[in-house]
Design an enzyme around this catalytic site. Structure first.
Site, PDB file in Angstrom:
ATOM      1  N   ASP A 126       8.519 141.360 -29.417  1.00 46.90           N
ATOM      2  CA  ASP A 126       9.549 141.256 -30.437  1.00 46.90           C
ATOM      3  C   ASP A 126      10.539 142.426 -30.354  1.00 46.90           C
ATOM      4  O   ASP A 126      10.194 143.553 -30.723  1.00 46.90           O
ATOM      5  CB  ASP A 126       8.844 141.237 -31.807  1.00 46.90           C
ATOM      6  CG  ASP A 126       9.793 141.177 -32.972  1.00 46.90           C
ATOM      7  OD1 ASP A 126      10.971 140.856 -32.780  1.00 46.90           O
ATOM      8  OD2 ASP A 126       9.334 141.448 -34.106  1.00 46.90           O
ATOM      9  N   ASP A 150      17.516 139.853 -30.999  1.00 46.66           N
ATOM     10  CA  ASP A 150      16.139 139.854 -31.500  1.00 46.66           C
ATOM     11  C   ASP A 150      15.321 138.698 -30.926  1.00 46.66           C
ATOM     12  O   ASP A 150      15.469 137.553 -31.350  1.00 46.66           O
ATOM     13  CB  ASP A 150      16.186 139.788 -33.041  1.00 46.66           C
ATOM     14  CG  ASP A 150      14.794 139.814 -33.667  1.00 46.66           C
ATOM     15  OD1 ASP A 150      13.794 139.897 -32.921  1.00 46.66           O
ATOM     16  OD2 ASP A 150      14.710 139.743 -34.904  1.00 46.66           O
TER      17      ASP A 150
END
Ligand SMILES: *[C@@H]1O[C@H](CO)[C@@H](O)[C@H](O)[C@H]1NC(C)=O
Ligand SMILES: *[C@@H]1O[C@H](CO)[C@@H](O)[C@H](O)[C@H]1NC(C)=O
Ligand SMILES: *[C@@H]1O[C@H](CO)[C@@H](O)[C@H](O)[C@H]1NC(C)=O
Ligand SMILES: *[C@@H]1O[C@H](CO)[C@@H](O)[C@H](O)[C@H]1NC(C)=O
Ligand SMILES: *[C@@H]1O[C@H](CO)[C@@H](O)[C@H](O)[C@H]1NC(C)=O
Ligand SMILES: *[C@@H]1O[C@H](CO)[C@@H](O)[C@H](O)[C@H]1NC(C)=O
Ligand SMILES: *[C@@H]1O[C@H](CO)[C@@H](O)[C@H](O)[C@H]1NC(C)=O
Ligand SMILES: *[C@@H]1O[C@H](CO)[C@@H](O)[C@H](O)[C@H]1NC(C)=O
Length: 429
Positions: A137, A316
């Protein structure tokens, strides 16, 4: 050939966004000339049901998860930077009722076999190495996995970290706690230990082994999360794994690359996988001071017409779609023929399915188009002629000129996130 557009921004450390074109096919031959390896990531679809309809329930969960994630990121940023947030940023309140409603819907979607919210791969922790499947992530900065002390039923199906069976494990002070999009909490003790992924070994990495995992994680094939953001949003107030790897010179090229696609997705450590993109690579400055892979000077076009320029984007890999401030998103869709608000409370817009808008981003160089496949989230109802768009209006507290670009964007380009040149590399498809 590398084209350096800009390498510094006054008053901030910079990153560069390198953009290159992707070839049509991917070779699977081994990369013997590369010092570090690739981690293959599982196939993944967007928020589309098997019948071609938009998975609205799941999208609502993703929205709540993203809102909570960025609230948490901003709280961490605030805590790590002496109590104040950068101008324009603010904490957005998320009503508990929303979280509880979302939780019910999340439970409903537990039977869904396609996991849409993570790009996961294997790592090991400890000596001898204990294996974990983690979500990589770029929008968070901590590492957590389940603990062997976890008694929650959700932990029963997971790989669990047993500190006493690792000779390199150290206890660290403090506790770790994260709230997720369904209102559940993940919490546990803090340790440091050796972490390896794709041949890179990081020593004394701080992470949490969680002892409380809510039932909503039970069906998730992933054990935990490995954050690839910057230290300023770390809850553990620790260097994230990749930053530690760079500091310990565990990698020669301080970059990792994401190739996200329907098939053959991979995370490549220690540079780029040249098989997956074509030169030229285009670089753009990014400001890492807020903890994110934040690229400035973006512009967006709809049907070739520039709608906004000189705004910020956050890249992201742990966010599924794209989000923008409501006023900006409204203006963007106002340039899309036939676009309408489809769900005002969740910020979703629709457009005629036979006319998927041509939207592209640029950071002062090439225009990078979002493919119709990546923008179209499916029909608004069975056999409807309108489809939901992968850009939603949501105030995440990131300021009124920052767009959050998740997988719906990342799948259109090869991205190389470089600490060395301070760079994120993207490749056209
Ligand atoms: C953890 O490892 C130790 C030493 O190998 C073992 O005795 C213990 O039973 C393990 N604990 C759990 C909960 O698996
Ligand atoms: C860590 O703490 C646990 C529980 O307090 C203790 O049993 C263990 O020996 C400690 N491990 C180390 C490496 O200090
Ligand atoms: C675990 O988390 C739940 C909320 O998700 C909370 O109600 C419960 O008290 C926690 N348990 C422990 C042991 O911390
Ligand atoms: C889990 O159960 C064991 C055995 O009952 C107990 O020793 C341990 O403290 C429990 N773990 C947590 C996190 O509550
Ligand atoms: C990608 O996966 C789909 C479904 O698993 C398959 O039908 C298709 O042939 C694959 N494409 C490539 C390029 O491997
Ligand atoms: C910012 O983007 C514009 C195009 O929108 C471009 O002309 C300019 O050179 C870029 N500035 C920098 C510093 O890259
Ligand atoms: C959708 O279209 C298909 C094929 O045209 C038809 O079989 C089906 O009944 C339609 N479903 C709805 C909900 O209208
Ligand atoms: C953002 O907010 C500032 C200050 O409130 C305002 O001056 C500016 O016009 C806003 N920009 C957009 C694009 O809404």
């Amino acid at each position: 050939m590398l084209l350096k557009i800009s390498s510094s921004v006054a008053g901030s450390i910079t990153l560069t966004l390198a953009i290159a074109a992707l070839p049509n096919c991917v070779s699977a031959s081994p990369q013997s000339e590369q010092p570090y390896g690739a981690i293959s990531l599982p196939d993944r679809t967007l928020l589309i049901n098997a019948d071609g309809t938009f998975n609205h329930n799941k999208a609502v969960v993703c929205n709540a998860a993203t809102a909570l994630k960025y609230r948490r990121n901003l709280m961490n940023l605030q805590g790590n930077s002496g109590g104040s947030l950068p101008a324009g940023m603010k904490l957005i309140d998320i009503p508990l009722r929303t979280q509880i409603q979302v939780r019910g819907q999340h439970d409903e979607s537990l039977t869904d076999e396609n996991d849409d919210s993570e790009w996961a791969g294997m790592i090991t922790i400890g000596r001898p190495g204990q294996k974990f499947l983690v979500d990589f992530d770029t929008g968070s900065s901590d590492l957590w996995v389940p603990s062997s002390l976890c008694n929650s039923t959700a932990c029963s199906s997971k790989h669990k970290y047993n500190a006493s069976s690792s000779s390199t494990s150290q206890n660290e002070t403090g506790t770790f706690s994260i709230q997720y999009g369904d209102g559940s909490t993940v919490s546990g003790s803090i340790y440091s230990d050796t972490v390896t992924f794709a041949g890179v070994k990081v020593q004394r990495q701080r992470f949490s082994a969680v002892t409380n995992l809510s039932s909503s994680f039970a069906s998730d094939p992933v054990d935990g999360v490995l954050g690839l953001g910057f230290p300023s949003i770390s809850i553990l107030k620790a260097d994230p794994v990749f930053v530690s790897a760079a500091q310990q010179n565990a990698i020669t090229t301080k970059a990792f690359s994401f190739y996200l696609a329907k098939n053959n997705s991979e995370l490549y450590l220690g540079g780029t996988n040249p098989k997956l993109y074509n030169d030229p690579i285009e670089y753009h400055p990014v400001d890492k001071s807020n903890g994110f892979w934040q690229v400035k000077n973006a512009s967006i076009t709809v049907g070739g017409q520039t709608v906004f320029s000189d705004f910020d984007t956050i890249i992201d890999s742990g966010t599924t779609i794209m989000y923008g401030p409501p006023d900006m998103v409204k203006d963007i869709y106002s340039k899309v023929e036939g676009a309408e608000v489809f769900d005002s409370s969740e910020g979703f817009y629709s457009f005629p399915c036979d006319k998927v808008p041509e939207i592209s981003f640029s950071w002062g160089g090439e225009n990078f188009a979002i493919s119709s496949e990546n923008f179209n989230l499916g029909t608004t109802s069975p056999n409807a002629s309108t489809c939901a768009g992968a850009l939603a209006a949501k105030d995440l507290g990131l300021g009124n000129t920052t767009l959050l670009l998740g997988d719906s964007w990342m799948k259109n380009a090869y991205h190389v996130f470089s600490l060395e040149e301070t760079a994120v590399d993207c490749a056209k498809k």
